[in-house]
Design a protein around this motif. Sequence first.
Motif, PDB file in Angstrom:
ATOM      1  N   LEU B  95       0.829  -1.205   0.000  1.00  0.00           N
ATOM      2  CA  LEU B  95       0.000   0.000   0.000  1.00  0.00           C
ATOM      3  C   LEU B  95       0.860   1.250   0.000  1.00  0.00           C
ATOM      4  N   ARG B  96       0.370   2.261  -0.705  1.00  0.00           N
ATOM      5  CA  ARG B  96       1.043   3.569  -0.728  1.00  0.00           C
ATOM      6  C   ARG B  96      -0.079   4.599  -0.775  1.00  0.00           C
ATOM      7  N   ARG B  97      -0.077   5.493   0.195  1.00  0.00           N
ATOM      8  CA  ARG B  97      -1.167   6.478   0.301  1.00  0.00           C
ATOM      9  C   ARG B  97      -2.549   5.807   0.275  1.00  0.00           C
ATOM     10  N   GLY B  98      -2.625   4.662   0.946  1.00  0.00           N
ATOM     11  CA  GLY B  98      -3.905   3.974   1.074  1.00  0.00           C
ATOM     12  C   GLY B  98      -4.365   3.225  -0.172  1.00  0.00           C
ATOM     13  N   LYS B  99      -3.558   3.230  -1.242  1.00  0.00           N
ATOM     14  CA  LYS B  99      -3.938   2.512  -2.468  1.00  0.00           C
ATOM     15  C   LYS B  99      -2.913   1.405  -2.741  1.00  0.00           C
ATOM     16  N   PRO B 100      -3.332   0.361  -3.460  1.00  0.00           N
ATOM     17  CA  PRO B 100      -2.356  -0.691  -3.793  1.00  0.00           C
ATOM     18  C   PRO B 100      -1.165  -0.087  -4.546  1.00  0.00           C
ATOM     19  N   THR B 101       0.028  -0.576  -4.246  1.00  0.00           N
ATOM     20  CA  THR B 101       1.230  -0.053  -4.916  1.00  0.00           C
ATOM     21  C   THR B 101       1.225  -0.438  -6.405  1.00  0.00           C
ATOM     22  N   ASP B 222       9.980  10.755  11.641  1.00  0.00           N
ATOM     23  CA  ASP B 222      10.331   9.798  12.698  1.00  0.00           C
ATOM     24  C   ASP B 222       9.484  10.038  13.948  1.00  0.00           C
ATOM     25  N   ILE B 223       9.241  11.313  14.277  1.00  0.00           N
ATOM     26  CA  ILE B 223       8.430  11.635  15.463  1.00  0.00           C
ATOM     27  C   ILE B 223       6.982  11.186  15.238  1.00  0.00           C
ATOM     28  N   LEU B 224       6.469  11.422  14.015  1.00  0.00           N
ATOM     29  CA  LEU B 224       5.089  11.018  13.717  1.00  0.00           C
ATOM     30  C   LEU B 224       4.914   9.504  13.821  1.00  0.00           C
ATOM     31  N   ASP B 225       5.986   8.766  13.543  1.00  0.00           N
ATOM     32  CA  ASP B 225       5.882   7.306  13.642  1.00  0.00           C
ATOM     33  C   ASP B 225       5.682   6.867  15.093  1.00  0.00           C
ATOM     34  N   ILE B 226       6.006   7.758  16.038  1.00  0.00           N
ATOM     35  CA  ILE B 226       5.824   7.441  17.455  1.00  0.00           C
ATOM     36  C   ILE B 226       4.575   8.134  18.016  1.00  0.00           C
ATOM     37  N   GLU B 227       4.423   9.419  17.671  1.00  0.00           N
ATOM     38  CA  GLU B 227       3.352  10.212  18.306  1.00  0.00           C
ATOM     39  C   GLU B 227       2.189  10.539  17.386  1.00  0.00           C
ATOM     40  N   GLY B 228       2.282  10.092  16.102  1.00  0.00           N
ATOM     41  CA  GLY B 228       1.254  10.473  15.134  1.00  0.00           C
ATOM     42  C   GLY B 228      -0.046   9.692  15.305  1.00  0.00           C
ATOM     43  N   GLN B 230      -2.589   7.242  13.403  1.00  0.00           N
ATOM     44  CA  GLN B 230      -2.611   6.319  12.267  1.00  0.00           C
ATOM     45  C   GLN B 230      -3.509   6.806  11.130  1.00  0.00           C
ATOM     46  N   GLU B 231      -4.713   7.306  11.492  1.00  0.00           N
ATOM     47  CA  GLU B 231      -5.659   7.691  10.425  1.00  0.00           C
ATOM     48  C   GLU B 231      -5.154   8.896   9.622  1.00  0.00           C
ATOM     49  N   LEU B 232      -4.278   9.700  10.227  1.00  0.00           N
ATOM     50  CA  LEU B 232      -3.759  10.858   9.495  1.00  0.00           C
ATOM     51  C   LEU B 232      -2.535  10.502   8.652  1.00  0.00           C
ATOM     52  N   ILE B 233      -1.625   9.693   9.180  1.00  0.00           N
ATOM     53  CA  ILE B 233      -0.400   9.408   8.414  1.00  0.00           C
ATOM     54  C   ILE B 233      -0.572   8.221   7.470  1.00  0.00           C
ATOM     55  N   GLY B 234      -1.658   7.468   7.615  1.00  0.00           N
ATOM     56  CA  GLY B 234      -1.969   6.430   6.631  1.00  0.00           C
ATOM     57  C   GLY B 234      -1.120   5.174   6.738  1.00  0.00           C
ATOM     58  N   LYS B 235      -0.395   5.022   7.851  1.00  0.00           N
ATOM     59  CA  LYS B 235       0.312   3.751   8.083  1.00  0.00           C
ATOM     60  C   LYS B 235       0.359   3.494   9.583  1.00  0.00           C
ATOM     61  N   PRO B 236       0.576   2.243   9.989  1.00  0.00           N
ATOM     62  CA  PRO B 236       0.528   1.934  11.418  1.00  0.00           C
ATOM     63  C   PRO B 236       1.613   2.689  12.183  1.00  0.00           C
ATOM     64  N   ALA B 290       7.561  21.554  10.014  1.00  0.00           N
ATOM     65  CA  ALA B 290       7.963  21.262  11.397  1.00  0.00           C
ATOM     66  C   ALA B 290       6.795  20.765  12.243  1.00  0.00           C
ATOM     67  N   THR B 291       5.590  21.155  11.882  1.00  0.00           N
ATOM     68  CA  THR B 291       4.443  20.842  12.748  1.00  0.00           C
ATOM     69  C   THR B 291       3.420  19.927  12.090  1.00  0.00           C
ATOM     70  N   ARG B 292       3.693  19.483  10.855  1.00  0.00           N
ATOM     71  CA  ARG B 292       2.694  18.680  10.122  1.00  0.00           C
ATOM     72  C   ARG B 292       2.314  17.427  10.905  1.00  0.00           C
ATOM     73  N   ASN B 293       1.063  17.004  10.733  1.00  0.00           N
ATOM     74  CA  ASN B 293       0.619  15.783  11.414  1.00  0.00           C
ATOM     75  C   ASN B 293       0.410  14.613  10.454  1.00  0.00           C
ATOM     76  N   HIS B 294       0.840  14.754   9.204  1.00  0.00           N
ATOM     77  CA  HIS B 294       0.830  13.635   8.256  1.00  0.00           C
ATOM     78  C   HIS B 294       1.850  13.870   7.143  1.00  0.00           C
TER      79      HIS B 294
END
Lengths: 294, 294
Positions: B95-101, B222-228, B230-236, B290-294
Amino acid sequence: MKMKLSDFLDQSKEKIEVAMSSYVESLNTPDLLKDAMLYSLEAGGKRLRPILVLALLHTYNKQEDIGISTACAVEMIHTYSLIHDDLPCMDDDDLRRGKPTNHKVFGEAMAVLAGDGLLTQSFSLIVNDSKPSPEKRLRIISELVYAAGVEGMVGGQVADMEGEAKSLSLEQLQYIHEHKTAKLLGFSIVSGAILADAPEDDIEKLRTFAYHLGIAFQIRDDILDIEGQQELIGKPIGSDILNEKTTYPSILTIDGAKEKLDSHIKEAKSLLNSLSVKSDLLIEICDLIATRNH
Amino acid sequence: MKMKLSDFLDQSKEKIEVAMSSYVESLNTPDLLKDAMLYSLEAGGKRLRPILVLALLHTYNKQEDIGISTACAVEMIHTYSLIHDDLPCMDDDDLRRGKPTNHKVFGEAMAVLAGDGLLTQSFSLIVNDSKPSPEKRLRIISELVYAAGVEGMVGGQVADMEGEAKSLSLEQLQYIHEHKTAKLLGFSIVSGAILADAPEDDIEKLRTFAYHLGIAFQIRDDILDIEGQQELIGKPIGSDILNEKTTYPSILTIDGAKEKLDSHIKEAKSLLNSLSVKSDLLIEICDLIATRNH
């Protein structure tokens, strides 16, 4: 004094191989990637595409060194296409010119990246070549994209894949080989002519010449797959028949394919004879391609 | 009148997406290849790289349309790199951006070729763009090879692969992200500045600015992978920890990574404030990154 063809080929090959290796050595990149690119670049081959660039400069009595960067660029493009073609998801070949293919040695991921790297860097060789004028360099880059991109080689590769294990018409077969093979040979010839300041009339004739030469090259390939000697061509004879591939002989019979080869070579030579310069070297290269045994 | 950032982003995105699709539609190539290229080009995304090209023209009060071809070229390069990165032999992503690669839809061979095609054609967009002078076009192509080739993105990708499942030093991590991410962002910024006729002094400052922005972009990732979310960044969330990946937080702790992010953004802004023009739009883009959430 007329140069012997074999001397011209040997000297050109040597110059090109030295220049390619030294360019890649000079790059500031991880060693493993450099090794993977050099492995395939240094695996040998006829170097027909880069030699044609230099042959055009020779034909127009220009310094052959003017073409070295463009010659290296086209050989790097050719090499990237072989690396990607050999991948398991493409032709899945283990051997190339008698040596293990790139992905067999470096793994698939590195083979994909070595191909991507060679493709990208080929543009650098042309863009940073200070000898030709900016306009000429842009024209050559534009020709390279046309020959190597989706309207050329990559498009031909897709058509080839789509035609696999299908019975193709002569027209479909022609499309594949024109795009997959003839266009990049055409780039070598046209870029050499541009670098040599050939008249525009000659350049257009040479573009058509390249088409005939490219198709002739491919027909000879198909004939060698039937009548060649395994030890010379470096792969088993009869593999096209085994893979049910549509070839010129499968559509036209072997005699029909030989006639077609002759007629393309005749057209090619008549175009050469209509140029503004004498083109003995190119005529000899034509004959070599028509009669090669590997 | 000052333009609202969100309006600038929306309008730029729209222009770029229309131009990219219409360029690919215009190519004379097998439909299946065109479909594969368009599938990934039209899969969405922030379009940060092409927007930065236009943002630079905006900053220097130039017509943004001057940058459309270069903007499309950099997005095509970014897209090719995602297609190849997602391949089974690379990151093996479905998956990439929620669609099959791409390879999930078109198969691996076509995904390799669609990537090769996008990479090659990106040069055509720049070389055949009649607006900038020949010298400028050559300079931009040279910058593109430097950013996307083996001394840039492809080299970074190799270093990333070599570092997989190993514990990396901060220096090694920095090398990977500088090459894999920051250099192509740098191309967007520098090419936009070249097209805008920015003073050479500014161009060099902007190159350093791009480095800080690129690293900040990656730290935020890297920070979003810990504190983000899931529904916004589109990956676990937590996939880096799961895959034992070295990240800025894994070396510096989460607070240390946030400090490093702040210091890169501070450097970036101080460079912007030293330019010969006011750069409000670029400062806003900095804050967004710097502040994006996805």
